[in-house]
Design an enzyme around this catalytic site. Structure first.
Site, PDB file in Angstrom:
ATOM      1  N   ASP A 159       0.864  -1.166   0.000  1.00 12.71           N
ATOM      2  CA  ASP A 159       0.000   0.000   0.000  1.00 12.71           C
ATOM      3  C   ASP A 159       0.912   1.230   0.000  1.00 12.71           C
ATOM      4  O   ASP A 159       2.105   1.128   0.324  1.00 12.71           O
ATOM      5  CB  ASP A 159      -0.875  -0.028   1.257  1.00 12.71           C
ATOM      6  CG  ASP A 159      -1.666   1.238   1.444  1.00 12.71           C
ATOM      7  OD1 ASP A 159      -2.337   1.672   0.493  1.00 12.71           O
ATOM      8  OD2 ASP A 159      -1.605   1.811   2.556  1.00 12.71           O
ATOM      9  N   ASP A 214      -0.224   5.034   0.927  1.00 11.69           N
ATOM     10  CA  ASP A 214      -0.492   6.062   1.929  1.00 11.69           C
ATOM     11  C   ASP A 214      -0.248   5.554   3.346  1.00 11.69           C
ATOM     12  O   ASP A 214      -0.873   4.584   3.788  1.00 11.69           O
ATOM     13  CB  ASP A 214      -1.927   6.557   1.797  1.00 11.69           C
ATOM     14  CG  ASP A 214      -2.191   7.224   0.455  1.00 11.69           C
ATOM     15  OD1 ASP A 214      -1.218   7.460  -0.282  1.00 11.69           O
ATOM     16  OD2 ASP A 214      -3.370   7.503   0.157  1.00 11.69           O
TER      17      ASP A 214
END
Length: 294
Positions: free
Chosen positions: A47, A49
């Site tokens: 991922d 963020d």
């Protein structure tokens, strides 16, 4: 390096987490890279963020585009308020997220794809390069050193996700796709946002296409929304996790890595609340000022 080593075991990982072009690799590292046999069954999925990067990549992108007059201060304040609301209130309803993401992507309507790709490189240098978490960057490099492919999987626009992956020397990126006609953005999404179950579906497709064995793969995220992705692979890891993911990781025996300082972890909620209040107050002030003008 032993094939059964763990990504938190290599020597001095923090010192090796440099962006491409910022430092020259040593002769020994180059030799190792050239002689490493590719791992054809294992890969890593990250991922973006708060996992690879501090904060939301879409917000860093918006800041850069705001400087370049893509949209007004009013627009960015509205987007900021929406993002802060989700973080503080904990509302992660897919419909709400889709609306917020569509709103965030609408500001590129009418602009050329090539334009955003070129500006994305500049914005990475200005707003994102110094936000990369060294610890997570080092883990990604550990996978690359083992001959494994590394993909970013994010709800952020695929254009900026691809810039981040390219600048970090990763294999590639999967992200939310904006529609465009004749190279010009329409401001609409193509298909669904790359979020939750969508990430797991995308990883399954890559695994099938590339001949990966999911039990040999790794996944990294900070959010409980990525449990479908994390649960899909044989080696999940919670990075800078939210409270729900931390609890799940502990109960499941997953690895947990937190690269935030204790002070930052303690204040993140408070700062988010203050920022949300500030954003809301400024937004209300702008609306009031507009009414007075009329």
């Amino acid at each position: 390096m032993p094939r059964d080593a763990r990504p938190d075991q290599p020597r001095n990982l923090q010192s090796r987490s440099v962006l491409p072009g910022q430092a020259s690799a040593s002769a020994s590292e180059m030799e190792t890279a050239l002689t490493t046999q590719p791992d054809l069954t294992g890969a890593a999925f990250f991922d973006v963020d708060n996992t690879i990067m501090q904060g939301a990549s879409i917000f860093h992108l918006a800041r850069g585009l705001h400087r370049r007059k893509f949209f007004t201060t009013r627009d960015i304040l509205k987007a900021t308020w929406q993002q802060m609301y989700f973080r503080v209130a904990g509302v992660e309803d897919p419909e709400h997220i889709a609306k917020a993401r569509s709103s965030a992507l609408a500001f590129i309507a009418g602009h050329q794809v090539r334009e955003l790709e070129e500006i994305g490189e500049e914005i990475f240098d200005e707003n994102m390069a110094h936000k990369i978490w060294p610890g997570t960057r080092a883990i990604a490099q550990w996978h690359l050193d083992r001959g494994q492919r590394v993909w970013l999987v994010t709800a952020a626009p695929v254009e900026i996700a691809s810039v981040i992956a390219r600048r970090l020397g990763l294999t590639g990126a999967l992200g939310t796709v904006s529609a465009h006609v004749d190279g010009v953005y329409t401001g609409e999404l193509v298909g669904e946002m790359m979020h939750g179950e969508g990430k797991a579906t995308a990883i399954k497709e890559i695994a099938e296409r590339e001949g990966l064995t999911l039990a040999d793969c790794y996944a990294y995220s900070d959010s409980s929304n990525d449990l479908p992705m994390l649960s899909l692979v044989g080696h999940p890891c919670a990075v800078n996790p939210d409270s729900a993911l931390r609890a799940h990781a502990k109960s499941s025996g997953w690895r947990i890595r937190d690269y935030r300082t204790g002070r930052k972890v303690a204040l993140v909620g408070g700062k988010g609340a203050v920022a949300a209040v500030a954003a809301a107050g400024t937004w209300r002030a702008l609306r009031h000022r507009k009414k007075q003008r009329h």
